[in-house]
Design an enzyme around this catalytic site. Structure first.
Site, PDB file in Angstrom:
ATOM      1  N   HIS A 215       0.805  -1.214   0.000  1.00  0.00           N
ATOM      2  CA  HIS A 215       0.000   0.000   0.000  1.00  0.00           C
ATOM      3  C   HIS A 215       0.843   1.272   0.000  1.00  0.00           C
ATOM      4  O   HIS A 215       0.313   2.383   0.090  1.00  0.00           O
ATOM      5  CB  HIS A 215      -0.926  -0.021   1.229  1.00  0.00           C
ATOM      6  CG  HIS A 215      -2.255   0.565   0.968  1.00  0.00           C
ATOM      7  ND1 HIS A 215      -2.769   1.604   1.696  1.00  0.00           N
ATOM      8  CD2 HIS A 215      -3.172   0.269   0.031  1.00  0.00           C
ATOM      9  CE1 HIS A 215      -3.960   1.911   1.226  1.00  0.00           C
ATOM     10  NE2 HIS A 215      -4.221   1.124   0.214  1.00  0.00           N
TER      11      HIS A 215
ATOM     12  N   LYS B  30       3.104   4.395  -1.228  1.00  0.00           N
ATOM     13  CA  LYS B  30       3.127   5.264  -2.407  1.00  0.00           C
ATOM     14  C   LYS B  30       4.291   6.202  -2.222  1.00  0.00           C
ATOM     15  O   LYS B  30       4.161   7.269  -1.641  1.00  0.00           O
ATOM     16  CB  LYS B  30       1.828   6.072  -2.503  1.00  0.00           C
ATOM     17  CG  LYS B  30       0.595   5.200  -2.624  1.00  0.00           C
ATOM     18  CD  LYS B  30      -0.633   5.964  -2.244  1.00  0.00           C
ATOM     19  CE  LYS B  30      -1.837   5.056  -2.117  1.00  0.00           C
ATOM     20  NZ  LYS B  30      -1.823   4.285  -0.867  1.00  0.00           N
TER      21      LYS B  30
ATOM     22  N   ASP C  77      17.389   9.445  -7.110  1.00  0.00           N
ATOM     23  CA  ASP C  77      18.852   9.521  -6.950  1.00  0.00           C
ATOM     24  C   ASP C  77      19.319   9.169  -5.535  1.00  0.00           C
ATOM     25  O   ASP C  77      20.353   9.663  -5.082  1.00  0.00           O
ATOM     26  CB  ASP C  77      19.370  10.932  -7.305  1.00  0.00           C
ATOM     27  CG  ASP C  77      19.123  11.278  -8.763  1.00  0.00           C
ATOM     28  OD1 ASP C  77      18.951  10.348  -9.574  1.00  0.00           O
ATOM     29  OD2 ASP C  77      19.092  12.478  -9.086  1.00  0.00           O
TER      30      ASP C  77
HETATM   31  C1  LIG Z   1      -5.970   4.743  -4.388  1.00  0.00           C
HETATM   32  O1  LIG Z   1      -5.447   4.121  -3.259  1.00  0.00           O
HETATM   33  C2  LIG Z   1      -6.405   3.802  -2.291  1.00  0.00           C
HETATM   34  C3  LIG Z   1      -5.695   3.299  -1.105  1.00  0.00           C
HETATM   35  O2  LIG Z   1      -4.853   4.263  -0.602  1.00  0.00           O
HETATM   36  C4  LIG Z   1      -7.375   2.798  -2.846  1.00  0.00           C
HETATM   37  O3  LIG Z   1      -8.345   2.443  -1.872  1.00  0.00           O
HETATM   38  C5  LIG Z   1      -8.031   3.397  -4.043  1.00  0.00           C
HETATM   39  O4  LIG Z   1      -8.852   2.415  -4.662  1.00  0.00           O
HETATM   40  C6  LIG Z   1      -7.025   3.897  -5.033  1.00  0.00           C
HETATM   41  N1  LIG Z   1      -7.648   4.632  -6.056  1.00  0.00           N
HETATM   42  C7  LIG Z   1      -7.794   4.160  -7.268  1.00  0.00           C
HETATM   43  C8  LIG Z   1      -8.453   5.069  -8.234  1.00  0.00           C
HETATM   44  O5  LIG Z   1      -7.380   3.075  -7.613  1.00  0.00           O
END
Ligand SMILES: *[C@@H]1O[C@H](CO)[C@@H](O)[C@H](O)[C@H]1NC(C)=O
Ligand SMILES: *[C@@H]1O[C@H](CO)[C@@H](O)[C@H](O)[C@H]1NC(C)=O
Ligand SMILES: *[C@@H]1O[C@H](CO)[C@@H](O)[C@H](O)[C@H]1NC(C)=O
Ligand SMILES: [Zn+2]
Length: 220
Positions: free
Chosen positions: A162, A164, A169
């Protein structure tokens, strides 16, 4: 004999004009060069110590304008040429010189995927870790990245990868709530923190390394 001085002065006049026009021409060329050059330098943005980007942007930034050497050539471009959060993200990614390491839950934004591919082609080492639940979502860019030769390792556990974040660099971290999707750019409330603070960056580097090894398909 009387003609001589006049010939001489015509000669001097002509040479003068020639030298002057050469001077003007080279000045014009130099000015154009300078303008083009600073324009692109301006877009190649230096990393700040710390910066926070917030989304959504009102409009989608034009990738060509902010990342191509010659800018945007589309006179009917429907994307924005005004700086915003996405344009900053573009320029930060593009400023990578040696490596980009990314852990991302989902990537469906083709502009961001293309930037990674461009960097990869320039010789920047790009590595991606992502989640298996998201690899085949509609619009997923993972196969495009792999096809371009970027190594992508996939968390095939039943838990979400999960994270991000992106490390540029081995120096700068960009982390936040932001999935690399269109919806996150123009819809969702999201944030990205950018920092070069070692206390934060180093743990992320070792976390990336850990996951990179963990999801090595040859190791398990
Ligand atoms: C983006 O990430 C969240 C979790 O942080 C997730 O629940 C969500 O589905 C994601 N959005 C898309 C558009 O995939
Ligand atoms: C980004 O990383 C910092 C430092 O670990 C953390 O405090 C912050 O919560 C992270 N942000 C998100 C949205 O994960
Ligand atoms: C993940 O993939 C590895 C091989 O690539 C395999 O050995 C392992 O069992 C897989 N785990 C799950 C939960 O599917
Ligand atoms: Zn444009």
């Amino acid at each position: 004999m009387i003609e001589k001085p006049r010939e001489m002065s015509t000669f001097i006049l002509r040479s003068g004009v020639l030298i002057l026009s050469f001077g003007i021409a080279s000045e014009i060329v130099y000015q154009i060069y300078k303008r083009v050059n600073t324009k692109n330098k301006g877009k190649r943005r230096k990393f700040p110590k710390t910066e926070v980007l917030f989304f959504p942007d009102e409009t989608v930034a034009c990738k060509s304008y902010f990342t191509d050497d010659y800018g945007c050539r589309n006179s009917n471009c429907r994307f924005t040429h005004e700086e915003n959060s996405l344009s900053k993200l573009f320029t930060y990614l593009m400023s990578a010189r040696t490596s980009i390491d990314i852990c991302i839950f989902v990537i469906t934004c083709s502009d961001l995927a293309e930037l990674l591919i461009q960097s990869h082609k320039k010789g920047v080492v790009v590595r991606v870790v992502t989640d298996n639940e998201q690899v085949d979502v509609p619009g997923s860019q993972i196969w495009k990245l792999r096809k371009a030769g970027i190594p992508v390792r996939i968390d095939n556990s039943s838990f979400f990868m999960h994270h991000k974040f992106a490390i540029i660099d081995q120096e700068h971290l960009m982390n936040g709530s932001f999935n690399w999707t269109q919806k996150a750019i123009t819809g969702n409330q999201e944030n990205i923190l950018i920092t070069n603070n070692e206390d934060i960056v180093l743990p992320f580097i070792s976390e990336f390394q850990k996951l990179w090894l963990k999801f090595d398909p040859n190791q398990n």
